[in-house]
Design a protein around this motif. Structure first.
Motif, PDB file in Angstrom:
ATOM      1  N   ILE A  99       0.873  -1.174   0.000  1.00  0.00           N
ATOM      2  CA  ILE A  99       0.000   0.000   0.000  1.00  0.00           C
ATOM      3  C   ILE A  99       0.910   1.224   0.000  1.00  0.00           C
ATOM      4  O   ILE A  99       1.817   1.338   0.823  1.00  0.00           O
ATOM      5  N   VAL A 100       0.684   2.147  -0.922  1.00  0.00           N
ATOM      6  CA  VAL A 100       1.492   3.363  -1.008  1.00  0.00           C
ATOM      7  C   VAL A 100       0.631   4.540  -0.579  1.00  0.00           C
ATOM      8  O   VAL A 100      -0.476   4.724  -1.098  1.00  0.00           O
ATOM      9  N   SER A 101       1.113   5.311   0.372  1.00  0.00           N
ATOM     10  CA  SER A 101       0.291   6.397   0.908  1.00  0.00           C
ATOM     11  C   SER A 101       1.128   7.647   1.140  1.00  0.00           C
ATOM     12  O   SER A 101       2.355   7.589   1.227  1.00  0.00           O
ATOM     13  N   ARG A 121     -13.243   4.782   2.484  1.00  0.00           N
ATOM     14  CA  ARG A 121     -12.925   5.048   1.079  1.00  0.00           C
ATOM     15  C   ARG A 121     -11.427   5.260   0.928  1.00  0.00           C
ATOM     16  O   ARG A 121     -10.790   5.872   1.797  1.00  0.00           O
ATOM     17  N   PRO A 122     -10.828   4.776  -0.138  1.00  0.00           N
ATOM     18  CA  PRO A 122      -9.391   4.974  -0.329  1.00  0.00           C
ATOM     19  C   PRO A 122      -9.073   6.450  -0.563  1.00  0.00           C
ATOM     20  O   PRO A 122      -9.877   7.196  -1.120  1.00  0.00           O
ATOM     21  N   LEU A 128      -4.474  13.988   0.984  1.00  0.00           N
ATOM     22  CA  LEU A 128      -4.067  13.613   2.342  1.00  0.00           C
ATOM     23  C   LEU A 128      -5.130  12.779   3.034  1.00  0.00           C
ATOM     24  O   LEU A 128      -4.817  11.996   3.919  1.00  0.00           O
ATOM     25  N   GLY A 129      -6.386  12.964   2.641  1.00  0.00           N
ATOM     26  CA  GLY A 129      -7.448  12.157   3.224  1.00  0.00           C
ATOM     27  C   GLY A 129      -8.372  12.971   4.113  1.00  0.00           C
ATOM     28  O   GLY A 129      -8.546  14.180   3.938  1.00  0.00           O
ATOM     29  N   TRP A 130      -8.944  12.298   5.110  1.00  0.00           N
ATOM     30  CA  TRP A 130      -9.934  12.887   5.999  1.00  0.00           C
ATOM     31  C   TRP A 130      -9.372  12.932   7.425  1.00  0.00           C
ATOM     32  O   TRP A 130      -8.520  12.109   7.788  1.00  0.00           O
ATOM     33  N   PRO A 131      -9.820  13.877   8.261  1.00  0.00           N
ATOM     34  CA  PRO A 131      -9.310  13.945   9.638  1.00  0.00           C
ATOM     35  C   PRO A 131      -9.553  12.635  10.380  1.00  0.00           C
ATOM     36  O   PRO A 131     -10.629  12.042  10.283  1.00  0.00           O
TER      37      PRO A 131
END
Length: 286
Positions: A99-101, A121-122, A128-131
């Protein structure tokens, strides 16, 4: 494996996780690209944490990569700087089972601020994504109000009490009610996902328009023939400052300055296009 100094939140955050999980960690005394690759195979590392520059340099070590078993890697996490789409692709190709993040955090209110969405959700590439749980965030515009783009404020149980011996600096970045002012400009999209735009102090003005170099770099590096880009402001009598790009192309790519300008004009607002483009064999990665 971690090879950043332990005063850097990227390595410190990983160390805290390792201790909490009762796992083991390979700690390199300093970063060396070839040694970094070799140690993955030697110690069968499963998690990697690095700033994007480090993995970009490691991926240049083609001989070491070819002779090292990299199949143990299950997570390659980059952070502390934006990650371009091309680097995501290269890291995924190098570590196909991982997994690459891209992770974001601050020493003042971290170590990690964003992650997967509440419904798992990916995170889109480059976002950056969600808090995460127990972390509050605000995006504050120049007027001091909440907005969808502006400076990120963070409040969490791990927010610092202040900088040691620097009360004035502490007051600049820490509000009385516990918000840490990051200085990072973020954008929140229609899905509530957060994206890094740039550092507030990196912004320059071109003909009245605010420009963040990292936005132009990310846009340029989406071009299939461009491997890396670095954008800086240069003085201009009419515009104030204007963007100037240094570009590294992919192997065997045929690309001219006009090609880059035309691509930028079609992919972003006109004021963001680089007025000059200089091609380089490589960029210095410090």
């Amino acid at each position: 494996m971690a090879s950043l100094p332990l005063y850097h939140i990227n390595a410190l955050g990983m160390s805290m996780f390792v201790f909490a999980a009762q796992a083991s960690m390979v700690l390199l005394p300093q970063f060396n690209a070839r040694r970094y690759v070799e140690c993955i195979g030697r110690f069968r590392c499963t998690w990697l944490t690095a700033v994007p520059t480090m993995l970009a340099r490691a991926l240049r070590e083609q001989d070491a990569l070819a002779s090292t078993d990299l199949s143990s890697v299950k997570l390659a996490r980059m952070g502390s700087a934006p990650v371009v789409g091309s680097l995501f692709q290269d890291v995924r190709h190098t570590f196909p089972g991982a997994i690459v993040s891209n992770s974001f955090g601050t020493a003042e209110a971290g170590p990690v601020v964003f992650g997967a969405s509440p419904d798992r959700r990916p995170v889109p590439d480059g976002a950056l994504g969600w808090p995460i749980e127990d972390v509050e965030v605000r995006i504050v515009d120049k007027s001091g109000g909440d907005a969808d783009e502006g400076v990120l404020w963070i409040r969490s149980p791990s927010t610092m009490k202040g900088y040691l011996g620097l009360p004035e600096k502490t007051r600049e970045v820490l509000t009385p009610d516990g918000w840490s002012i990051s200085g990072d400009v973020m954008r929140r999209d229609e899905n509530g996902c957060y994206w890094f735009v740039g550092r507030a102090d990196d912004m320059f003005v071109c003909g009245g328009e605010n420009i963040y170099p990292s936005e132009i770099e990310l846009m340029l590096e989406k071009h299939p023939a461009i491997a890396q880009a670095s954008v800086v402001p240069v003085p201009d009598e009419i515009k104030g400052e204007k963007p100037f790009a240094f570009v590294v192309t992919r192997a065997d790519a045929q690309l001219g300055e006009d090609d880059v300008k035309k691509y930028a004009l079609g992919a972003a607002p006109a004021y963001q296009h680089p007025r000059r483009v200089v091609f380089m064999k490589e960029l210095p990665l410090a």
